[in-house]
Design an enzyme around this catalytic site. Structure first.
Site, mmCIF file in Angstrom:
data_model
loop_
_atom_site.group_PDB
_atom_site.id
_atom_site.type_symbol
_atom_site.label_atom_id
_atom_site.label_comp_id
_atom_site.label_asym_id
_atom_site.label_seq_id
_atom_site.Cartn_x
_atom_site.Cartn_y
_atom_site.Cartn_z
ATOM 1 N N PRO A 9 1.513 7.986 -71.148
ATOM 2 C CA PRO A 9 1.668 9.318 -70.591
ATOM 3 C C PRO A 9 2.802 9.474 -69.581
ATOM 4 C CG PRO A 9 -0.362 8.289 -69.831
ATOM 5 C CD PRO A 9 0.172 7.436 -70.927
ATOM 6 N N ASN A 10 3.480 10.588 -69.731
ATOM 7 C CA ASN A 10 4.545 11.044 -68.819
ATOM 8 C C ASN A 10 5.871 10.299 -68.975
ATOM 9 O OD1 ASN A 10 3.023 13.115 -67.422
ATOM 10 N ND2 ASN A 10 1.830 11.427 -66.582
ATOM 11 N N ARG A 17 12.232 13.482 -63.079
ATOM 12 C CA ARG A 17 11.826 13.324 -61.674
ATOM 13 C C ARG A 17 11.731 11.834 -61.328
ATOM 14 N NH1 ARG A 17 10.905 18.306 -60.904
ATOM 15 N NH2 ARG A 17 9.199 19.531 -61.722
ATOM 16 N N TYR A 22 12.066 5.297 -61.352
ATOM 17 C CA TYR A 22 12.199 5.014 -62.792
ATOM 18 C C TYR A 22 13.633 5.079 -63.306
ATOM 19 C CZ TYR A 22 7.170 5.714 -62.473
ATOM 20 O OH TYR A 22 5.848 5.611 -62.124
ATOM 21 N N ASN A 73 4.156 0.037 -73.004
ATOM 22 C CA ASN A 73 4.128 0.478 -71.612
ATOM 23 C C ASN A 73 3.022 1.535 -71.558
ATOM 24 O OD1 ASN A 73 4.376 1.581 -69.103
ATOM 25 N ND2 ASN A 73 6.616 1.742 -69.143
ATOM 26 N N ALA A 76 0.169 5.167 -66.883
ATOM 27 C CA ALA A 76 -1.006 5.236 -65.991
ATOM 28 C C ALA A 76 -2.245 4.596 -66.614
ATOM 29 C CB ALA A 76 -1.297 6.688 -65.627
ATOM 30 N N GLU A 97 3.614 -6.495 -72.551
ATOM 31 C CA GLU A 97 3.454 -5.303 -71.711
ATOM 32 C C GLU A 97 4.705 -5.122 -70.859
ATOM 33 O OE1 GLU A 97 0.337 -6.064 -68.889
ATOM 34 O OE2 GLU A 97 0.424 -4.045 -68.001
ATOM 35 N N HIS A 99 6.667 -2.675 -67.761
ATOM 36 C CA HIS A 99 6.694 -1.586 -66.778
ATOM 37 C C HIS A 99 8.112 -1.466 -66.248
ATOM 38 C CE1 HIS A 99 2.447 -1.179 -66.942
ATOM 39 N NE2 HIS A 99 2.350 -2.494 -66.872
ATOM 40 N N ARG A 106 4.269 -1.559 -55.436
ATOM 41 C CA ARG A 106 3.957 -0.148 -55.183
ATOM 42 C C ARG A 106 2.538 0.000 -54.626
ATOM 43 N NH1 ARG A 106 5.627 3.204 -60.326
ATOM 44 N NH2 ARG A 106 5.282 4.895 -58.828
HETATM 45 O O1 CA2 Z 1 6.675 1.421 -64.176
HETATM 46 C C1 CA2 Z 1 6.171 1.802 -65.234
HETATM 47 O O2 CA2 Z 1 6.739 1.725 -66.313
HETATM 48 C C2 CA2 Z 1 4.801 2.509 -65.198
HETATM 49 O O3 CA2 Z 1 4.081 2.087 -66.349
HETATM 50 C C3 CA2 Z 1 5.078 3.992 -65.245
HETATM 51 C C4 CA2 Z 1 3.834 4.859 -65.079
HETATM 52 C C5 CA2 Z 1 2.988 4.406 -63.897
HETATM 53 O O4 CA2 Z 1 1.765 5.120 -63.872
HETATM 54 C C6 CA2 Z 1 2.698 2.921 -63.926
HETATM 55 O O5 CA2 Z 1 1.975 2.572 -62.761
HETATM 56 C C7 CA2 Z 1 3.989 2.126 -63.977
HETATM 57 C C8 CA2 Z 1 4.205 6.316 -64.886
HETATM 58 C C9 CA2 Z 1 5.100 6.892 -65.919
HETATM 59 C C10 CA2 Z 1 5.440 8.293 -65.486
HETATM 60 O O6 CA2 Z 1 6.805 8.468 -65.608
HETATM 61 C C11 CA2 Z 1 7.366 9.501 -64.924
HETATM 62 C C12 CA2 Z 1 8.598 9.890 -65.364
HETATM 63 C C13 CA2 Z 1 9.248 10.904 -64.711
HETATM 64 C C14 CA2 Z 1 8.681 11.531 -63.613
HETATM 65 C C15 CA2 Z 1 7.443 11.123 -63.167
HETATM 66 C C16 CA2 Z 1 6.783 10.100 -63.830
#
Ligand code: CA2
Length: 144
Positions: A9-10, A17, A22, A73, A76, A97, A99, A106
């Protein structure tokens, strides 16, 4: 060698953002990089992204008999999903896996990963390059 790449997700919002966490690259740029690395490593890839836990579970189940390896990946769902862990265990496909961010540096809740209980390796904090390392890791492991 066929490798399924799953993004949770996301991740489709990458570049929109939180560039400090990221990076500035978009999801489309990540996908283009993945195709480039796959060509370089001579592996076939399919990329799947979903914001829905059940859809990710379905995709993992459908990978059985169709893919040799999985790069995931779970975003969340990394920190919450026993269902994704169980699906990976059920299909028993070698999995790495990834990230993008350094989850261990974090918030405390990001330090625990259900998927890590199954994955042969977890790569975190290398940005998009982590996916290249994951593909290389899987290719080497599957060739053995
Ligand atoms: O660091 C990673 O790749 C994560 O898997 C990314 C997830 C986070 O919940 C994990 O703890 C670590 C979040 C991905 C959301 O990506 C966004 C992209 C743009 C703006 C906000 C969030």
């Amino acid at each position: 060698m066929r490798i399924l790449i799953i993004n949770g997700p996301n991740l489709n919002m990458l570049g929109v953002r939180e560039p400090s966490v990221y990076g500035t690259g978009s999801y489309e740029q990540l996908c283009a990089m993945l195709h480039g690395w796959a060509d370089m490593l001579d592996v076939e890839i399919e990329i799947f992204q979903s914001n829905h836990e059940g859809a990710i579970v379905d995709e993992i189940q459908e990978a059985l008999g169709n893919f040799d390896g999985i790069v995931i990946n779970p975003a969340a769902y990394t920190h919450t999903s026993v269902a994704i862990l169980d699906a990976l265990k059920a299909v028993s496909i070698p999995t790495v896996e990834v990230h993008i961010s350094d989850v261990n540096a974090r918030e405390e809740f990001r330090r625990h990963s259900f998927v890590s209980l199954y994955a042969m390796k977890t790569i975190a904090g290398l940005g998009f390059d982590g996916y290249r390392v994951a593909l290389e890791t899987l290719k080497t492991a599957l060739a053995e």
